[in-house]
Design a protein around this motif. Structure first.
Motif, mmCIF file in Angstrom:
data_model
loop_
_atom_site.group_PDB
_atom_site.id
_atom_site.type_symbol
_atom_site.label_atom_id
_atom_site.label_comp_id
_atom_site.label_asym_id
_atom_site.label_seq_id
_atom_site.Cartn_x
_atom_site.Cartn_y
_atom_site.Cartn_z
ATOM 1 N N CYS A 23 1.192 -1.367 -0.069
ATOM 2 C CA CYS A 23 -0.147 0.518 0.037
ATOM 3 C C CYS A 23 0.720 1.482 0.067
ATOM 4 C CB CYS A 23 -0.703 0.066 1.299
ATOM 5 S SG CYS A 23 -2.380 -1.136 1.267
ATOM 6 N N THR A 24 1.865 1.049 0.965
ATOM 7 C CA THR A 24 2.705 2.706 0.821
ATOM 8 C C THR A 24 3.602 2.569 -0.029
ATOM 9 O OG1 THR A 24 4.674 1.117 1.898
ATOM 10 C CG2 THR A 24 3.005 2.398 3.837
ATOM 11 N N ASP A 25 3.933 1.246 -0.986
ATOM 12 C CA ASP A 25 4.507 1.765 -2.373
ATOM 13 C C ASP A 25 3.723 1.862 -3.177
ATOM 14 O OD1 ASP A 25 6.595 0.467 -1.221
ATOM 15 O OD2 ASP A 25 6.937 -1.346 -2.090
ATOM 16 N N LEU A 26 2.534 1.856 -3.312
ATOM 17 C CA LEU A 26 1.838 2.694 -4.555
ATOM 18 C C LEU A 26 1.045 3.951 -4.382
ATOM 19 C CD1 LEU A 26 -0.576 -0.817 -4.863
ATOM 20 C CD2 LEU A 26 0.357 0.557 -6.659
ATOM 21 N N ILE A 27 1.261 3.954 -2.781
ATOM 22 C CA ILE A 27 1.150 5.563 -2.241
ATOM 23 C C ILE A 27 1.899 6.650 -3.626
ATOM 24 C CG2 ILE A 27 0.038 7.046 -0.465
ATOM 25 C CD1 ILE A 27 -1.736 4.815 0.199
ATOM 26 N N HIS A 28 2.785 6.012 -2.941
ATOM 27 C CA HIS A 28 4.439 6.929 -2.818
ATOM 28 C C HIS A 28 4.601 7.114 -4.461
ATOM 29 C CE1 HIS A 28 5.583 7.884 0.925
ATOM 30 N NE2 HIS A 28 5.574 5.940 1.435
ATOM 31 N N GLY A 29 4.470 6.132 -4.734
ATOM 32 C CA GLY A 29 4.450 5.934 -6.993
ATOM 33 C C GLY A 29 3.525 7.132 -7.381
ATOM 34 N N ALA A 30 2.522 7.073 -6.479
ATOM 35 C CA ALA A 30 1.449 7.624 -7.538
ATOM 36 C C ALA A 30 1.492 9.011 -6.887
ATOM 37 C CB ALA A 30 -0.672 7.153 -6.752
ATOM 38 N N ASP A 55 -3.907 11.720 -7.990
ATOM 39 C CA ASP A 55 -4.667 12.582 -6.817
ATOM 40 C C ASP A 55 -5.184 10.504 -6.468
ATOM 41 O OD1 ASP A 55 -5.665 15.226 -6.960
ATOM 42 O OD2 ASP A 55 -7.548 14.615 -8.492
ATOM 43 N N VAL A 56 -4.797 11.048 -4.697
ATOM 44 C CA VAL A 56 -5.078 9.429 -4.273
ATOM 45 C C VAL A 56 -5.867 9.758 -3.663
ATOM 46 C CG1 VAL A 56 -3.524 8.105 -3.241
ATOM 47 C CG2 VAL A 56 -1.925 8.898 -4.877
ATOM 48 N N VAL A 57 -6.643 8.496 -3.044
ATOM 49 C CA VAL A 57 -7.644 8.359 -1.712
ATOM 50 C C VAL A 57 -7.562 6.879 -1.220
ATOM 51 C CG1 VAL A 57 -9.650 8.238 -0.655
ATOM 52 C CG2 VAL A 57 -9.499 10.054 -2.918
ATOM 53 N N GLY A 58 -7.097 7.307 0.351
ATOM 54 C CA GLY A 58 -6.779 5.810 0.672
ATOM 55 C C GLY A 58 -5.715 5.771 1.475
ATOM 56 N N PRO A 59 -4.792 4.199 1.629
ATOM 57 C CA PRO A 59 -5.801 3.444 1.879
ATOM 58 C C PRO A 59 -6.530 3.026 2.465
ATOM 59 C CG PRO A 59 -3.691 2.926 3.233
ATOM 60 C CD PRO A 59 -3.989 5.134 2.389
ATOM 61 N N VAL A 60 -7.660 2.656 2.316
ATOM 62 C CA VAL A 60 -8.937 2.391 3.157
ATOM 63 C C VAL A 60 -9.393 1.088 3.662
ATOM 64 C CG1 VAL A 60 -12.022 2.301 3.177
ATOM 65 C CG2 VAL A 60 -10.331 3.912 1.749
ATOM 66 N N ARG A 61 -9.458 1.106 4.942
ATOM 67 C CA ARG A 61 -8.880 -0.128 5.668
ATOM 68 C C ARG A 61 -10.987 -0.310 6.119
ATOM 69 N NH1 ARG A 61 -5.241 3.427 6.954
ATOM 70 N NH2 ARG A 61 -3.328 1.887 6.544
ATOM 71 N N LEU A 62 -10.620 -1.651 5.180
ATOM 72 C CA LEU A 62 -12.237 -2.553 5.315
ATOM 73 C C LEU A 62 -12.047 -3.651 6.193
ATOM 74 C CD1 LEU A 62 -12.491 -3.263 2.016
ATOM 75 C CD2 LEU A 62 -13.724 -1.199 3.307
ATOM 76 N N PRO A 63 -13.253 -3.529 6.724
ATOM 77 C CA PRO A 63 -12.856 -5.126 7.784
ATOM 78 C C PRO A 63 -12.408 -6.468 7.533
ATOM 79 C CG PRO A 63 -15.209 -4.292 7.754
ATOM 80 C CD PRO A 63 -14.388 -3.647 6.093
ATOM 81 N N ASP A 84 -8.199 4.527 -4.194
ATOM 82 C CA ASP A 84 -9.060 5.509 -5.084
ATOM 83 C C ASP A 84 -7.785 6.342 -6.055
ATOM 84 O OD1 ASP A 84 -11.256 3.614 -5.412
ATOM 85 O OD2 ASP A 84 -11.931 5.267 -3.470
ATOM 86 N N LEU A 85 -7.392 6.479 -7.345
ATOM 87 C CA LEU A 85 -7.118 6.902 -7.656
ATOM 88 C C LEU A 85 -7.615 8.043 -8.862
ATOM 89 C CD1 LEU A 85 -3.492 4.447 -8.791
ATOM 90 C CD2 LEU A 85 -4.110 6.689 -7.147
ATOM 91 N N LYS A 86 -7.420 9.100 -9.627
ATOM 92 C CA LYS A 86 -8.119 9.509 -10.701
ATOM 93 C C LYS A 86 -6.968 10.092 -11.478
ATOM 94 C CE LYS A 86 -11.741 12.964 -12.138
ATOM 95 N NZ LYS A 86 -12.390 13.554 -11.433
ATOM 96 N N SER A 87 -6.188 9.117 -12.701
ATOM 97 C CA SER A 87 -5.348 9.490 -13.186
ATOM 98 C C SER A 87 -5.768 8.658 -14.946
ATOM 99 C CB SER A 87 -4.056 8.767 -12.868
ATOM 100 O OG SER A 87 -4.027 6.944 -12.802
#
Length: 144
Positions: free
Chosen positions: A61-68, A74-82, A115-118
């Protein structure tokens, strides 16, 4: 500039920051009607990550978000689901004789949503990172 220099005693810089951001918004360039505007087709992209190992899931998750964020997306997350807790209770003895003792086994499945917008080309570059073993990645693209 006078309103910027005036500071009222009990007021924190809230008034100043909101007014400067409004001025900047008003001063932004807006193209006239009829002028061609180049727009890149951007998509709403949802990346769903699931894993039994929490550390490897958080690392991906952190690797994906740093790359984005490096690509200014525009990055939303990571949203932690149950978590899904899968439980199995079995008898210890295979034959059924003896004292009635039970074993309880549990497996937790962790899930994260980003979630990404790209544009879709940049998503291919972002998701080309090395993904830890045991982490499942699901990418869904929707037009916005």
């Amino acid at each position: 500039k006078q309103w910027y220099q005036r500071r009222v005693r009990g007021v924190l810089n809230y008034f100043i920051t909101t007014n400067t951001s409004n001025l900047l918004r008003m001063a932004a360039y807006k193209p006239e009607k009829g002028m061609p505007v180049e727009e890149v087709a951007s998509h709403r992209i949802r990346i769903t990550l699931t894993s039994r190992n929490l550390k490897s899931l958080e690392k991906v998750c952190t690797d994906l978000i740093h790359g984005a964020k490096a690509k200014d997306l525009d990055v939303v997350g990571p949203v932690r689901l149950p978590n899904k807790n899968l439980k199995i209770t079995t008898r210890k003895t295979p034959c059924g004789e003896g004292s009635k003792t039970w074993d309880k086994f549990e497996m937790k499945i962790h899930k994260r949503v980003i979630d990404l917008k790209s544009p879709s080309e940049t998503v291919k570059q972002i998701t080309s990172i090395s993904i830890e073993p045991g982490v499942e990645v699901e990418v869904t693209i929707a037009d916005s």
